[in-house]
Design an enzyme around this catalytic site. Structure first.
Site, PDB file in Angstrom:
ATOM      1  N   SER A   1      38.419  50.079  12.635  1.00 19.08           N
ATOM      2  CA  SER A   1      38.710  51.328  11.912  1.00 19.08           C
ATOM      3  C   SER A   1      37.948  51.391  10.592  1.00 19.08           C
ATOM      4  O   SER A   1      37.505  52.465  10.175  1.00 19.08           O
ATOM      5  CB  SER A   1      40.210  51.481  11.660  1.00 19.08           C
ATOM      6  N   SER A   2      37.753  50.244   9.935  1.00 19.75           N
ATOM      7  CA  SER A   2      37.051  50.303   8.649  1.00 19.75           C
ATOM      8  C   SER A   2      35.580  50.642   8.854  1.00 19.75           C
ATOM      9  O   SER A   2      35.012  51.450   8.109  1.00 19.75           O
ATOM     10  CB  SER A   2      37.228  49.012   7.851  1.00 19.75           C
ATOM     11  N   ALA A   3      34.959  50.082   9.886  1.00 20.83           N
ATOM     12  CA  ALA A   3      33.547  50.401  10.141  1.00 20.83           C
ATOM     13  C   ALA A   3      33.390  51.872  10.514  1.00 20.83           C
ATOM     14  O   ALA A   3      32.476  52.548  10.034  1.00 20.83           O
ATOM     15  CB  ALA A   3      33.001  49.525  11.259  1.00 20.83           C
ATOM     16  N   ALA A   4      34.320  52.373  11.343  1.00 18.79           N
ATOM     17  CA  ALA A   4      34.236  53.783  11.735  1.00 18.79           C
ATOM     18  C   ALA A   4      34.405  54.677  10.506  1.00 18.79           C
ATOM     19  O   ALA A   4      33.715  55.693  10.362  1.00 18.79           O
ATOM     20  CB  ALA A   4      35.301  54.102  12.788  1.00 18.79           C
TER      21      ALA A   4
ATOM     22  N   ALA B   1      44.000  46.608  13.652  1.00 22.52           N
ATOM     23  CA  ALA B   1      44.158  46.294  15.063  1.00 22.52           C
ATOM     24  C   ALA B   1      42.929  45.609  15.642  1.00 22.52           C
ATOM     25  O   ALA B   1      42.865  45.391  16.847  1.00 22.52           O
ATOM     26  CB  ALA B   1      44.469  47.577  15.822  1.00 22.52           C
TER      27      ALA B   1
ATOM     28  N   ASP C   1      30.450  45.799  14.041  1.00 19.66           N
ATOM     29  CA  ASP C   1      31.298  46.999  14.037  1.00 19.66           C
ATOM     30  C   ASP C   1      30.529  48.248  13.612  1.00 19.66           C
ATOM     31  O   ASP C   1      30.641  49.305  14.234  1.00 19.66           O
ATOM     32  CB  ASP C   1      32.492  46.811  13.087  1.00 19.66           C
TER      33      ASP C   1
ATOM     34  N   PRO D   1      44.069  52.831  15.142  1.00 25.42           N
ATOM     35  CA  PRO D   1      45.044  52.189  14.260  1.00 25.42           C
ATOM     36  C   PRO D   1      44.383  51.180  13.328  1.00 25.42           C
ATOM     37  O   PRO D   1      43.354  50.594  13.674  1.00 25.42           O
ATOM     38  CB  PRO D   1      46.012  51.498  15.209  1.00 25.42           C
TER      39      PRO D   1
END
Ligand code: MEV
Length: 390
Positions: A142-145, A138, A199, A135
């Site tokens: 998520s941005s690094a992934a 959260a 991250d 999500p």
């Protein structure tokens, strides 16, 4: 025949030391078993205008999905490839509307790779599909992934990939992974203005990392592999705000903490030292697999985060209700939140032997999206496939 490159990267949780790490103190973070997948392939029919371009499709990032076409150059500009085609040079992507804010990280990855590696898709269009179990907003990285998987998939697709050298394959892999990590970190920085290296390191290498004196060290800890935790996320920002706002949220919170530190210098010195010690003790507790001690340290960490002002009411409620229902530890994870920004953020809970179900239900009743996560696990994975039927 259609060539596809698929890259996936894991989410992360910060167990100890968020915010304090910004001031050079220790932090401990680990990958968790939720992944984001980016698939790059040649585009069927080559796009809206029959020309090249980047077609980006984002599916099922929990809470939204969207699809958008990106073309180089301004609308109507004549490029070598025609009406909306590119001219073989990197142009800023702009004016694609509010919707494309949500893909700021993908756009920046493309721009960065065009400028740094000279990738281009003059030979035809490129399809980029993203599917995610992570999500947004959260505190789960998520941005690094997104940055790691997008950069890796595009580099592999355009021949700058992992393991492409002719020497020792393992050494090559390590070097190439490190290049992906560095590229992805630069992309995240360009979008957000500030980003810790934690991250992108976890999304690239998986496992766990300890940040010590600003240095990111990969680490093996007996207690940190396969540990079952709960994450409760509240107040997800509406999609219309765009991902740049998610980045801005962290930036704003970090700035507020910095300002408070200036006002209360000596108190902050003590808080920083307390956090440093908490993380060090947590590493020792994990080495001994002493989860009762680990949980107590998580509660202390939560108190320190509250003291520096990053625990909004809704996150406080989630932590307190979890502690009350028998969690060994419960704490805000990641940047935390601010009441004036809707209290958006997450808590990380270490349940005890019993009571996990009750804690989940109580957090859901409090309006949280609750995720079961397992710590550790693989970092970036890349595979290449050929569809002979297309
Ligand atoms: C955000 O996930 C973690 C912070 O410590 C910021 C950072 O380390 O860049 C708040």
């Amino acid at each position: 025949m259609k060539r596809r490159v698929r890259a996936s990267a894991p989410a992360k949780v910060i167990l100890f030391g968020e915010h304090f790490v910004v001031f050079g103190k220790r932090a401990l973070a680990t990958a968790v078993n939720r992944r984001l997948v980016v698939e790059v392939s040649e585009k069927d029919g080559n796009g809206r205008s029959g020309k090249g371009g980047y077609h980006i499709k984002i599916e099922n990032i929990p809470t939204f999905g969207l699809e958008v076409d990106l073309f180089r150059g301004e609308k109507g500009e004549k490029g070598e490839e025609g009406e909306e085609g590119g001219r073989g040079e990197a142009l800023p992507y702009k004016d694609y509307g509010e919707a494309t804010k949500a893909i700021a990280y993908v756009k920046e990855s493309i721009k960065y790779l065009e400028e740094s590696y000279g990738i281009n898709r003059e030979g035809g269009g490129v399809e980029i599909e993203i599917k995610s179990e992570i999500p947004l907003s959260a505190g789960l990285g998520s941005s690094a992934a997104t940055c790691v998987a997008t950069v890796a998939a595009l580099k592999e697709f355009f021949g700058w990939g992992v393991g492409g050298g002719e020497g020792d394959l393992e050494a090559d892999l390590e070097t190439d992974l490190e290049a992906v990590r560095e590229d992805a970190h630069r992309v995240e920085l360009a979008v957000q203005g500030a980003a810790s290296p934690v991250d992108t390191a976890i999304s690239t290498y998986g496992g766990s990392v300890l940040v010590e004196q600003g240095e990111v060290k990969r680490l093996r800890l007996a207690g940190l592999t396969g540990l079952n935790l709960l994450v409760g996320c509240v107040g997800c920002l509406p999609l219309s705000r765009g991902t740049s706002d998610f980045g801005l949220k962290t930036k704003k919170i970090v700035e507020q903490v910095k300002a408070r530190k200036e006002t209360f210098k000596r108190i902050f010195d003590s808080l920083l030292e307390a956090s440093e010690e908490t993380t060090a003790e947590a590493v020792a507790a994990l080495r001994e697999r002493n989860f009762v001690r680990l949980g107590a340290l998580m509660n202390i960490n939560h108190g320190l985060l509250d003291a520096i002002g990053v625990v909004p009411r809704r996150l406080s409620e989630l932590a307190k209700v979890s502690q009350e229902l028998g969690a060994l530890g419960a704490k805000v994870t990641g940047a935390g939140g601010l009441d004036e920004m809707g209290g958006v953020g997450s808590v990380l809970v270490l349940p005890g032997a019993v009571g996990r179900g009750k804690i989940k239900t109580a957090m859901e009743i409090a309006g949280a999206l609750v995720l079961d996560v397992k710590t550790g696990g693989e970092g970036l994975k890349i595979e290449e496939k050929f569809d002979y039927n297309s």
